[in-house]
Design an enzyme around this catalytic site. Sequence first.
Site, mmCIF file in Angstrom:
data_model
loop_
_atom_site.group_PDB
_atom_site.id
_atom_site.type_symbol
_atom_site.label_atom_id
_atom_site.label_comp_id
_atom_site.label_asym_id
_atom_site.label_seq_id
_atom_site.Cartn_x
_atom_site.Cartn_y
_atom_site.Cartn_z
ATOM 1 N N PHE C 169 0.858 -1.181 0.000
ATOM 2 C CA PHE C 169 0.000 0.000 0.000
ATOM 3 C C PHE C 169 0.890 1.225 0.000
ATOM 4 O O PHE C 169 1.901 1.275 0.691
ATOM 5 C CB PHE C 169 -0.864 0.047 1.266
ATOM 6 C CG PHE C 169 -1.921 -1.013 1.331
ATOM 7 C CD1 PHE C 169 -3.073 -0.907 0.572
ATOM 8 C CD2 PHE C 169 -1.772 -2.089 2.187
ATOM 9 C CE1 PHE C 169 -4.054 -1.883 0.659
ATOM 10 C CE2 PHE C 169 -2.751 -3.061 2.272
ATOM 11 C CZ PHE C 169 -3.897 -2.965 1.508
ATOM 12 N N PHE C 171 0.691 5.460 0.567
ATOM 13 C CA PHE C 171 -0.209 6.518 1.022
ATOM 14 C C PHE C 171 0.359 7.859 0.614
ATOM 15 O O PHE C 171 1.534 8.144 0.817
ATOM 16 C CB PHE C 171 -0.375 6.447 2.536
ATOM 17 C CG PHE C 171 -0.859 5.109 2.995
ATOM 18 C CD1 PHE C 171 -2.206 4.797 2.933
ATOM 19 C CD2 PHE C 171 0.038 4.149 3.446
ATOM 20 C CE1 PHE C 171 -2.652 3.545 3.333
ATOM 21 C CE2 PHE C 171 -0.414 2.902 3.841
ATOM 22 C CZ PHE C 171 -1.756 2.601 3.785
#
Lengths: 203, 553, 275
Positions: C169, C171
């Site tokens: 992931f 961000f």
Amino acid sequence: MTILTQSSDSKPEVQTNQEEEEEHGDHRMFGLATFLVADGMTFAGFFAAYLTYKAVNPLLPDSIYELELALPALNTILLLVSSATFHRAGQALKRNDSKICQRWLLLTAGLGLAFLASQMVEYFTLPFGLTDNVYASTFYALTGFHGLHVSLGAIMISIVCWQARSPNGRITNKNTFPLEAAELYWHFVDGIWVILFIILYLL
Amino acid sequence: MTISIPPVNEGDSIKLQPKGFLRYFSFSLDHKVIGLQYLVCGFLFYLIGGVLAGAIRIELTSPISDFMARDVYNQVLTLHGTIMIFLWIVPVVNGAFGNYLIPFYVGARDMAFPRLNAVAFWMIPPAGLLLISSYFINGAAESGWTAYPPLSITTPAAGQLIWIFSVLLLGGSSIFGGINFIATILKLRRPGLRLMNLPMYCWAMLGTSILVVLSTPVLAGTLVLLSFDIVAHTGFFNPALGGNVVVYQHLFWFYSHPAVYIMVLPAFGLVSEILPVHCRKPLFGYTTMVYSIMAIVVLGFVVWAHHMFTSGTPPWMRLFFTIATSFIAVPTGIKFFNWVATLWGGRISLNSAVLFSCGFIINFVLGGITGVALAQVPFDIHVHDTYFVVAHFHYIVYGGSVFVIFSSIYHWYPKFTGKLLNENLGRIHFLLTFIGFNLCFAPQHWLGLNGMPRRVAEYDPQFTLVNQISSAGALLMAISTLPFLWNVFYSAFKGTIAGDNPWQALTPEWLTSSPPPIENWEGSAPLVTKPYGYGLDPKAIKNESTENIEEEI
Amino acid sequence: MPKSSAPLIIGLIIALVVGGILIGENINLLPVDASSNATVYDELFKVLFSIGTILFLGIVGLVIYSLIRFRRKPGQIGDGLAIEDNLPLEIFWTAVPTIVILFVGLYSYDIYDRMGGMQSLQHANHNSQQMAANQRIWGGIGSGSISANNMEGKVGALPVEVTAMQFAFLFHYPKGDILTGELHVPVGEPVSLRMESKDVIHAFWVPEFRIKQDVIPGQPTILNFTPTKPGRYPIICAELCGPYHGGMRSTVVVEESNDYQTWFEKNSKDITTQT
Ligand code: HEA
Ligand code: HEA
Ligand code: CUA
Ligand SMILES: [Cu+2]
């Protein structure tokens, strides 16, 4: 299920209620009808996918295409007429007139082939290819899958036509099952085309 | 195509088939032979699927990926799910028992389309072998039994394509089977037998076959589209071409939710046959049972998106599917209360068949209750794609369908072979399975709630102990198969002779010799209008050939 | 059933219901509740658990009782009672599940609403132009919860752009142009994630927040939440995405405002000096 028509030498009770004829009647038409329901569900799935794509993924500006209506309209007519000619073939068989029956069958198969040919023409003139975008893919999948059904139908009709030959063919007015089965199938394929035409070309 | 199928029962063609043991390896048209072929074939695949499950559980005894490579783990779990569903539960609860029992129940000598029937069966072994062989060719499919794109498009193509092809074969087989069952039940009924006289299993199979015929083709179409995406790079599920991956999920679950009822409705039917016999009581609430089956069939078509609550579906859609899904609990509940009422006031012989059936009731209620919880969007958001879901469906497919299959084997084995199974071994089998099963899957609820996602070979070390408990349960389940296998083999040769009707049952398959003759009855088929007439005055049951049946045990 | 046993049965039912509710209220099967969603979720869980326990114990009790009470005793002959139906009873056991289901449905609708599921998509503070251009944004639970949770008049949630890829992931904080692999959020402040996948489907799951949302290629999704307890919680990918699916994890760090501010300044400064 079978279309009854008045004619002097047919045996209506055999066609309407086969169970009384013998202990285990002939349920092949029933089986075929069930199979066609299943087959219809495959198309239903494809239609649903297509409609969902249309609803959820709005066309990107550069992927809009215009479908010509002339050829598919002609195709619709071809198929509808072929349904009628097939029906005439069945009637001829019930009159035990194999010659006429065969003629109508040949005409039907010819119409089917004409449909396929004009479908091919459409394919080659379309401004988009299979892998251009999702609409193109779905368009080819739907028409292609239907075209496959038409081809199968044309082959079946040819076989039925061969079997209906006069002196010693398998299909007579006592054994109408192959013809009736092919006829039911053919009407089914035509019906699908009408839906397809409406959804793909008119909506 | 159906065109070449001869009219039913060209008696000679059946009689011309090989005799003796060999006929089980032939293209037999006899529904009883085909039924047993389904059963044994399915069971072999169950053992393979079970070994794969064993591999999964061994891998999960430690939090790191050590027993097998990560991609192999994904292949193993894909094969496990696919084999268990498409090659074990579906063919056995439908194909095996359906073929064996339905012609008896409707008073026919065979299925409506014997040849189609044999074709449908013989599609299964090649499909299964193909599926398994893909592992050795180039690696099997590794995107789960759900094969969600784009993952299924980006993983190695060979395995995925073989997977698609064999699932298509299996789907085709199941459609042919479904057509056959519908035609047999609706068209081959013996004169005088009304639909509402049929044993409950017929109703279950009618409902199931409707599900099969209406939903399986959609899966077939979807998989064809998926294979185009892999082979021809079309854009159905490719976002770059405007395709939509969520559409695949809708199409897939439109089949695969009904598929769970395809796995469980026939099991419901089998339990409804077994319990009355051993409780010596009529099946409670016959009519409501029939209606609830049909209600489940209808509702089963409008709940699929409960598998997609986190896929970004619109709020109204989630609400609709929550409500529709929850309502399945009502007809299912009716069935469960009817079974409990069938037990109530009976003279229950606590044999292995009954034990497994009652084990089924207990397990399924738990699985059903977690199912209803999962149906609530806000609840599912947290546990979707975790071990909570794994626990839910194993409680239903194993605790439900597999328990029923075992129960049915104990119940009908005397019919299949003419021999009785050993009761003590059966009870040991039940105890080991029941304990092992609960030990294996109950802890998985906790795992899911606390943060263990499914389909992972490595996990947070805090879950190690619970996973090991679960694996111990799986080991116990594996061990439990041994007494069963021994029992089945030993009894086939050395078992006590059962006699034609060891349970004094009233359903038609017991009103002939065990094993039955080639065309089911020596004389004409009996007319059984009260298949559950236990406890009634024998004279009130006007079964034509039940005079010789002793009501007293 | 003889009349005399009626009080006993009613007593048993009451004991079952009370017991089930007690068990449901006191059982603790969930990890810490670290978001405003989690507390709501736990309420629902308790109710569902109570109902489930009551139904399960009730039915299992009936089955086991019947198996013992009505088993065939040695030497016993003959059949059981030939009861085939009983209308009042059948109406009863159709009505009870219906009522339970309706109750559960309404209750979970309420919970759903409180989690923000029914509010129209709200995606605070992200580039609104981009939002308007992309109509195909889909929401999940909590996608509209910002205004619901933020009654004190604080406007604006912390916008973060999430990119999921095999197998990580990423961000991105548009405000300070921070790019990080670990999500930092201040406690008590609403956060708004806009998620998109680069390759296959992933899912963003924080068990302690009780929220999950698929991250879909070609189909942005949004997820809003308000963390309530400082700490480090795992972010888990919950959708099979390939061989390393199990290793696709990250952390969300919930910090006190001050700590978050220092982290934010340090990192956004880093970025600006570099560029
Ligand atoms: C045979 C198989 C089978 C059966 C019968 C069921 C039955 C049910 N299932 Fe299950 N399910 C699966 C197999 C099955 N399921 C599988 C394989 C998956 C995972 C797929 C995957 O992702 O790989 C799954 C996943 C699954 C999900 C998705 C979870 C997720 O991925 O997030 C949901 C959500 O709603 C669900 C719900 C239900 C419900 C409500 C029922 C109901 O039919 C249950 C009804 C029964 C009862 C409720 C018990 C008896 C009733 C009573 C005693 C009456 C009183 C009860 C009440 C009032 C509650 N199931
Ligand atoms: C439909 C029927 C069915 C059945 C009967 C089973 C039976 C079992 N299943 Fe399976 N399972 C599924 C259907 C089924 N499963 C599906 C659909 C999935 C999802 C796949 C996916 O995510 O795509 C799944 C996934 C699944 C997982 C999750 C994997 C993951 O997400 O990472 C696990 C983990 O514990 C598991 C375990 C088991 C176990 C221990 C059994 C046991 O009950 C099996 C017991 C039987 C035996 C053990 C066989 C007999 C014994 C021998 C032959 C001796 C040799 C034994 C050993 C070497 C141990 N299954
Ligand atoms: Cu990303 Cu799993
Ligand atoms: Cu489902």
